[in-house]
Design a protein around this motif. Structure first.
Motif, PDB file in Angstrom:
ATOM      1  N   LYS A   1       0.825  -1.208   0.000  1.00 44.63           N
ATOM      2  CA  LYS A   1       0.000   0.000   0.000  1.00 44.63           C
ATOM      3  C   LYS A   1       0.863   1.264   0.000  1.00 44.63           C
TER       4      LYS A   1
ATOM      5  N   ASP B   1      -5.124   1.070   7.984  1.00 46.77           N
ATOM      6  CA  ASP B   1      -5.471   2.079   6.975  1.00 46.77           C
ATOM      7  C   ASP B   1      -6.551   3.027   7.493  1.00 46.77           C
TER       8      ASP B   1
ATOM      9  N   ASN C   1      -7.008  -5.216  -2.085  1.00 44.37           N
ATOM     10  CA  ASN C   1      -5.610  -5.171  -1.651  1.00 44.37           C
ATOM     11  C   ASN C   1      -5.197  -6.524  -1.069  1.00 44.37           C
TER      12      ASN C   1
END
Length: 167
Positions: free
Chosen positions: A33, A119, A144
């Motif tokens: 990420k 996140d 993801n």
């Protein structure tokens, strides 16, 4: 003469490898990420194959962007659900650490849940970047590594339960 136990008990010692695997999943998830967010602008897309792209997308909701436009409260709800799930999974891992398939499933879901919670806490959204698509059908929702781990873990739960039922 009474002696103290210096080494962890068997149940906590058998939990360690599973937590290590979850940590590796979290690490890979976060590194990918970070790489994508530093390499791509929001919405930027790079074609890799005729059916796969890398794209930077932000998801403020849950799976398939469920509740992504709900106004912001969903961030806290999904963070709390992720933390609660992680705590419950750790409890289950400690209790069932000898059941390999079940523990693999739990570990994958744990790593994925924590990856997405990180996140939500840091950015207020989940970073997605894997984009599969098919001509004429359209694009699957971007996802993801954490999402993939959760899906694989869920599949392992089903396989484990089917194996248990068939015994």
């Amino acid at each position: 003469m009474a002696t103290k136990k210096i080494f962890p008990t068997k149940s906590s010692a058998s939990l360690t490898p599973w937590l290590g695997i979850a940590f590796i999943i979290i690490l890979i998830d976060q590194l990918t990420k970070i790489t994508i967010t530093r390499t791509f602008a929001l919405g930027e897309e790079k074609v890799i194959t005729p059916f796969f792209n890398l794209v930077l997308a932000y998801n403020k909701g849950a799976a398939f962007s469920f509740l992504h436009d709900a106004g912001g409260w969903q961030r806290h709800l999904f963070t709390a659900i992720g933390i609660g799930a992680a705590l419950f999974i750790i409890y289950l891992l400690k209790k069932h650490s000898g059941q390999r398939m079940f523990s693999w499933a739990l570990t994958l879901v744990l790593g994925g849940a924590i990856g997405n919670v990180i996140d939500r806490v840091l950015y207020g959204h989940v970073v997605d970047f894997l984009d599969f698509h098919w001509d004429g059908i359209g694009h699957f929702a971007a996802f993801n590594i954490a999402d993939a781990a959760i899906c694989i873990g869920a599949a392992l739960f089903i396989i484990d339960e089917l194996r248990r039922v068939n015994k």
